[in-house]
Write a protein that holds these residues in place. Structure first.
Motif, PDB file in Angstrom:
ATOM      1  N   ASP A   1       6.623  44.928  12.815  1.00  0.00           N
ATOM      2  CA  ASP A   1       6.225  45.279  11.876  1.00  0.00           C
ATOM      3  C   ASP A   1       7.845  46.874  11.534  1.00  0.00           C
ATOM      4  O   ASP A   1       8.230  46.802  10.777  1.00  0.00           O
ATOM      5  N   ASP A   2       7.765  47.337  12.806  1.00  0.00           N
ATOM      6  CA  ASP A   2       8.446  47.956  12.675  1.00  0.00           C
ATOM      7  C   ASP A   2      10.305  47.481  13.748  1.00  0.00           C
ATOM      8  O   ASP A   2      10.114  47.037  14.720  1.00  0.00           O
ATOM      9  N   PRO A   3      11.111  48.200  13.291  1.00  0.00           N
ATOM     10  CA  PRO A   3      11.911  47.187  13.864  1.00  0.00           C
ATOM     11  C   PRO A   3      12.564  47.473  14.961  1.00  0.00           C
ATOM     12  O   PRO A   3      13.744  47.171  15.820  1.00  0.00           O
ATOM     13  N   ASP A   4      12.036  49.015  15.141  1.00  0.00           N
ATOM     14  CA  ASP A   4      12.563  49.258  16.778  1.00  0.00           C
ATOM     15  C   ASP A   4      11.482  49.628  17.837  1.00  0.00           C
ATOM     16  O   ASP A   4      11.766  49.015  19.025  1.00  0.00           O
ATOM     17  N   THR A   5      10.741  47.608  17.293  1.00  0.00           N
ATOM     18  CA  THR A   5       9.372  47.648  18.452  1.00  0.00           C
ATOM     19  C   THR A   5      10.308  46.024  19.148  1.00  0.00           C
ATOM     20  O   THR A   5      10.685  45.420  18.442  1.00  0.00           O
TER      21      THR A   5
ATOM     22  N   ASP B   1       9.560  42.213  25.203  1.00  0.00           N
ATOM     23  CA  ASP B   1      10.991  42.260  25.404  1.00  0.00           C
ATOM     24  C   ASP B   1      12.521  43.304  25.669  1.00  0.00           C
ATOM     25  O   ASP B   1      12.588  43.992  24.200  1.00  0.00           O
ATOM     26  N   GLY B   2      11.749  44.451  26.898  1.00  0.00           N
ATOM     27  CA  GLY B   2      12.353  45.919  26.849  1.00  0.00           C
ATOM     28  C   GLY B   2      11.582  46.840  27.727  1.00  0.00           C
ATOM     29  O   GLY B   2       9.922  45.976  27.359  1.00  0.00           O
ATOM     30  N   PHE B   3      11.448  47.934  27.635  1.00  0.00           N
ATOM     31  CA  PHE B   3      10.735  48.706  27.624  1.00  0.00           C
ATOM     32  C   PHE B   3       9.566  48.811  26.735  1.00  0.00           C
ATOM     33  O   PHE B   3      10.604  49.288  25.985  1.00  0.00           O
ATOM     34  N   VAL B   4       8.879  49.608  26.933  1.00  0.00           N
ATOM     35  CA  VAL B   4       7.951  50.410  25.925  1.00  0.00           C
ATOM     36  C   VAL B   4       6.800  51.455  26.931  1.00  0.00           C
ATOM     37  O   VAL B   4       6.200  51.051  27.974  1.00  0.00           O
ATOM     38  N   LEU B   5       7.601  52.471  25.856  1.00  0.00           N
ATOM     39  CA  LEU B   5       6.941  53.994  25.886  1.00  0.00           C
ATOM     40  C   LEU B   5       5.673  53.499  26.231  1.00  0.00           C
ATOM     41  O   LEU B   5       4.952  53.638  25.355  1.00  0.00           O
ATOM     42  N   PRO B   6       4.212  54.762  27.500  1.00  0.00           N
ATOM     43  CA  PRO B   6       2.638  54.344  26.966  1.00  0.00           C
ATOM     44  C   PRO B   6       2.707  55.181  26.183  1.00  0.00           C
ATOM     45  O   PRO B   6       3.467  56.481  26.003  1.00  0.00           O
TER      46      PRO B   6
ATOM     47  N   LEU C   1      10.487  60.172  33.664  1.00  0.00           N
ATOM     48  CA  LEU C   1      10.807  58.632  32.752  1.00  0.00           C
ATOM     49  C   LEU C   1      11.548  58.284  32.260  1.00  0.00           C
ATOM     50  O   LEU C   1      12.595  57.810  31.530  1.00  0.00           O
ATOM     51  N   PHE C   2      12.627  59.754  31.423  1.00  0.00           N
ATOM     52  CA  PHE C   2      13.491  59.886  31.187  1.00  0.00           C
ATOM     53  C   PHE C   2      15.192  60.693  31.045  1.00  0.00           C
ATOM     54  O   PHE C   2      15.602  60.944  30.838  1.00  0.00           O
TER      55      PHE C   2
END
Length: 139
Positions: free
Chosen positions: A86-90, A112-117, A137-138
């Motif tokens: 739904d979100d292009p950044d997801t 496909d990539g990292f997802v922050l909790p 993390l950052f």
């Protein structure tokens, strides 16, 4: 089950795994709108379902436990079986549902990539340990 058997998928173990996951999502976990979808070029039956009625669809990829999956195969599954977010950044995501012969199922969400909790509760946000973890993390 007969609908799944009529799909153009030659591996009966894959169809059995899909049926076990279908039943688990629908009856065991009370998910909504569970639908099976054939991905003939991958010889897979995927399931599209919503955890809650207002949630967007998630893709479940049932896999019998004896099947080996390489990184390339997982990436191919993600490209061809995942739904556009739904979100292009997801990032793209699928959930592998690994099914044992006794119908024990383990779910692994693969992105496909990292997802922050998700952020913690307000009480936990003030915790010093959480702030240290966020800094790491950052960096």
């Amino acid at each position: 089950f007969t609908e799944m058997m009529s799909l153009d998928i030659s591996d009966s173990a894959q169809i059995y795994a899909a049926f076990v996951v279908y039943l688990d999502l629908l009856e065991g976990r009370n998910w909504h709108e569970v639908k099976h979808v054939a991905v003939a070029e991958l010889q897979l039956v995927c399931l599209h379902a919503r955890e809650k009625e207002q949630d967007s669809f998630q893709v479940m990829v049932p896999v019998p436990v004896h099947i080996s999956l390489s990184h390339e195969r997982i990436r191919e599954i993600m490209r061809k079986a995942s739904l556009p977010p739904d979100d292009p950044d997801t990032p793209l995501a699928v959930t592998l549902a690994i099914v044992e012969s006794d119908s024990t199922t383990v779910y692994y969400k693969v992105t496909d990539g990292f997802v922050l909790p998700d952020p913690p509760d307000a009480e936990e946000a003030n915790n010093k340990q959480w702030r240290k973890k966020r800094k790491k993390l950052f960096k």
